[in-house]
Design a protein around this motif. Structure first.
Motif, PDB file in Angstrom:
ATOM      1  N   ARG A 211       0.855  -1.185   0.000  1.00 42.26           N
ATOM      2  CA  ARG A 211       0.000   0.000   0.000  1.00 42.26           C
ATOM      3  C   ARG A 211       0.894   1.240   0.000  1.00 42.26           C
ATOM      4  N   LEU A 212       0.637   2.150  -0.947  1.00 45.04           N
ATOM      5  CA  LEU A 212       1.499   3.306  -1.138  1.00 45.04           C
ATOM      6  C   LEU A 212       0.870   4.621  -0.686  1.00 45.04           C
ATOM      7  N   GLY A 213      -0.434   4.626  -0.428  1.00 45.79           N
ATOM      8  CA  GLY A 213      -1.099   5.849  -0.009  1.00 45.79           C
ATOM      9  C   GLY A 213      -2.600   5.707  -0.118  1.00 45.79           C
ATOM     10  N   HIS A 214      -3.302   6.849  -0.040  1.00 45.68           N
ATOM     11  CA  HIS A 214      -4.759   6.822  -0.175  1.00 45.68           C
ATOM     12  C   HIS A 214      -5.243   8.092  -0.848  1.00 45.68           C
ATOM     13  N   PHE A 215      -6.464   8.024  -1.389  1.00 42.89           N
ATOM     14  CA  PHE A 215      -7.084   9.123  -2.118  1.00 42.89           C
ATOM     15  C   PHE A 215      -8.552   9.189  -1.730  1.00 42.89           C
ATOM     16  N   ASN A 216      -9.000  10.375  -1.308  1.00 44.17           N
ATOM     17  CA  ASN A 216     -10.393  10.575  -0.930  1.00 44.17           C
ATOM     18  C   ASN A 216     -11.009  11.607  -1.873  1.00 44.17           C
ATOM     19  N   PRO A 217     -11.766  11.178  -2.893  1.00 41.77           N
ATOM     20  CA  PRO A 217     -12.303  12.110  -3.877  1.00 41.77           C
ATOM     21  C   PRO A 217     -13.419  13.006  -3.334  1.00 41.77           C
ATOM     22  N   LEU A 218     -13.948  12.703  -2.166  1.00 42.11           N
ATOM     23  CA  LEU A 218     -15.036  13.509  -1.611  1.00 42.11           C
ATOM     24  C   LEU A 218     -14.543  14.803  -0.971  1.00 42.11           C
TER      25      LEU A 218
ATOM     26  N   LEU B 212       0.508  10.227  -0.535  1.00 34.70           N
ATOM     27  CA  LEU B 212       1.352   9.212  -1.171  1.00 34.70           C
ATOM     28  C   LEU B 212       2.686   9.153  -0.450  1.00 34.70           C
ATOM     29  N   ASP B 213       3.204   7.952  -0.291  1.00 29.61           N
ATOM     30  CA  ASP B 213       4.561   7.773   0.220  1.00 29.61           C
ATOM     31  C   ASP B 213       5.474   7.793  -1.005  1.00 29.61           C
ATOM     32  N   MET B 214       6.025   8.967  -1.304  1.00 26.75           N
ATOM     33  CA  MET B 214       6.788   9.160  -2.540  1.00 26.75           C
ATOM     34  C   MET B 214       8.023   8.269  -2.627  1.00 26.75           C
TER      35      MET B 214
ATOM     36  N   ALA C  87      10.435   3.975  -5.646  1.00 25.19           N
ATOM     37  CA  ALA C  87      11.088   2.663  -5.635  1.00 25.19           C
ATOM     38  C   ALA C  87      10.370   1.702  -6.577  1.00 25.19           C
ATOM     39  N   TRP C  88       9.036   1.708  -6.555  1.00 22.26           N
ATOM     40  CA  TRP C  88       8.289   0.815  -7.445  1.00 22.26           C
ATOM     41  C   TRP C  88       8.437   1.229  -8.903  1.00 22.26           C
ATOM     42  N   LEU C  89       8.486   2.525  -9.171  1.00 20.59           N
ATOM     43  CA  LEU C  89       8.702   2.971 -10.549  1.00 20.59           C
ATOM     44  C   LEU C  89      10.082   2.553 -11.044  1.00 20.59           C
ATOM     45  N   ALA C  90      11.074   2.599 -10.154  1.00 11.78           N
ATOM     46  CA  ALA C  90      12.428   2.173 -10.525  1.00 11.78           C
ATOM     47  C   ALA C  90      12.468   0.671 -10.814  1.00 11.78           C
ATOM     48  N   LYS C  91      11.593  -0.086 -10.156  1.00 13.80           N
ATOM     49  CA  LYS C  91      11.529  -1.538 -10.387  1.00 13.80           C
ATOM     50  C   LYS C  91      10.747  -1.888 -11.640  1.00 13.80           C
ATOM     51  N   GLY C  92      10.108  -0.879 -12.269  1.00 17.87           N
ATOM     52  CA  GLY C  92       9.399  -1.126 -13.529  1.00 17.87           C
ATOM     53  C   GLY C  92       7.893  -1.172 -13.407  1.00 17.87           C
ATOM     54  N   ALA C  93       7.333  -0.764 -12.280  1.00 16.60           N
ATOM     55  CA  ALA C  93       5.881  -0.760 -12.128  1.00 16.60           C
ATOM     56  C   ALA C  93       5.266   0.309 -13.028  1.00 16.60           C
ATOM     57  N   GLN C  94       4.151  -0.014 -13.644  1.00 13.77           N
ATOM     58  CA  GLN C  94       3.462   0.913 -14.534  1.00 13.77           C
ATOM     59  C   GLN C  94       2.282   1.553 -13.809  1.00 13.77           C
ATOM     60  N   PRO C  95       2.229   2.877 -13.713  1.00 12.17           N
ATOM     61  CA  PRO C  95       1.088   3.518 -13.050  1.00 12.17           C
ATOM     62  C   PRO C  95      -0.139   3.527 -13.957  1.00 12.17           C
ATOM     63  N   SER C  96      -1.319   3.448 -13.347  1.00  8.40           N
ATOM     64  CA  SER C  96      -2.566   3.558 -14.096  1.00  8.40           C
ATOM     65  C   SER C  96      -2.737   5.012 -14.537  1.00  8.40           C
ATOM     66  N   ASP C  97      -3.754   5.278 -15.351  1.00  6.06           N
ATOM     67  CA  ASP C  97      -3.972   6.633 -15.865  1.00  6.06           C
ATOM     68  C   ASP C  97      -4.187   7.632 -14.733  1.00  6.06           C
TER      69      ASP C  97
ATOM     70  N   ARG D 115      -1.739  10.768 -13.355  1.00  6.99           N
ATOM     71  CA  ARG D 115      -2.132  12.169 -13.163  1.00  6.99           C
ATOM     72  C   ARG D 115      -1.634  12.682 -11.807  1.00  6.99           C
ATOM     73  N   PHE D 116      -1.767  11.853 -10.772  1.00  8.72           N
ATOM     74  CA  PHE D 116      -1.287  12.247  -9.442  1.00  8.72           C
ATOM     75  C   PHE D 116       0.217  12.460  -9.457  1.00  8.72           C
ATOM     76  N   LEU D 117       0.945  11.546 -10.099  1.00  8.12           N
ATOM     77  CA  LEU D 117       2.406  11.639 -10.144  1.00  8.12           C
ATOM     78  C   LEU D 117       2.861  12.844 -10.965  1.00  8.12           C
ATOM     79  N   ASP D 118       2.115  13.164 -12.012  1.00  3.50           N
ATOM     80  CA  ASP D 118       2.440  14.331 -12.815  1.00  3.50           C
ATOM     81  C   ASP D 118       2.229  15.607 -11.999  1.00  3.50           C
ATOM     82  N   ALA D 119       1.154  15.661 -11.234  1.00  2.00           N
ATOM     83  CA  ALA D 119       0.893  16.835 -10.398  1.00  2.00           C
ATOM     84  C   ALA D 119       1.953  16.984  -9.304  1.00  2.00           C
ATOM     85  N   ALA D 120       2.481  15.844  -8.831  1.00  2.09           N
ATOM     86  CA  ALA D 120       3.518  15.880  -7.798  1.00  2.09           C
ATOM     87  C   ALA D 120       4.904  16.122  -8.390  1.00  2.09           C
ATOM     88  N   GLY D 121       5.029  16.034  -9.719  1.00  3.05           N
ATOM     89  CA  GLY D 121       6.305  16.264 -10.371  1.00  3.05           C
ATOM     90  C   GLY D 121       7.229  15.058 -10.371  1.00  3.05           C
TER      91      GLY D 121
END
Length: 131
Positions: free
Chosen positions: A36-43, A54-56, A61-71, A75-81
């Motif tokens: 588990r890497l974090g949580h999101f509350n859309p409300l 998010l625990d950046m 670390a998961w991105l470095a291992k080759g994990a593919q983020p969902s769409d 968007r969250f990762l792009d906003a976080a830079g």
């Protein structure tokens, strides 16, 4: 094992809360996950800082291992830079279906006409070369 970083739905009916998880892509959306890497509350309002946590370090670390983020996670990762998201471009989407169909048919007839013209020109060139 193809790993994805995606949202897993939690919460009650009509009150969604999402966990950001690293999971095998073959596992169900809300099922088993690796970490588990974090949580999101859309409300919550968009300007609320507890809307997304998010625990950046874990995400990187998961991105470095080759994990593919969902769409949505992308968007969250792009906003976080953390990772750049490519803008999608589908100019056909804005056109009504009838116009798209007409444009496709026109392009197909133009392609067949140009292919036939090229074939005729090649045949004429070959005949002229024979003489």
């Amino acid at each position: 094992m193809p790993v994805v970083i995606r949202l897993a739905r939690a919460g009650t009916k009509k009150r969604p809360v999402y966990h950001v998880v690293a999971a095998d892509s073959r596992f169900p959306r809300d099922g088993r996950f690796i970490e588990r890497l974090g949580h999101f509350n859309p409300l919550l309002p968009k300007d609320n800082e507890s809307r997304l946590k998010l625990d950046m370090d874990k995400v990187k670390a998961w991105l470095a291992k080759g994990a593919q983020p969902s769409d949505r996670v992308m968007r969250f990762l792009d906003a976080a830079g953390v990772k750049k998201r490519e803008k999608r471009n589908n100019p056909e989407k804005a056109l009504p279906r009838k116009e798209r169909k007409a444009n496709a048919e026109a392009a197909a007839t133009a392609a067949t006409a140009s292919a036939a013209a090229a074939k005729t020109a090649a045949a004429a060139a070959a005949a002229a070369a024979k003489k």
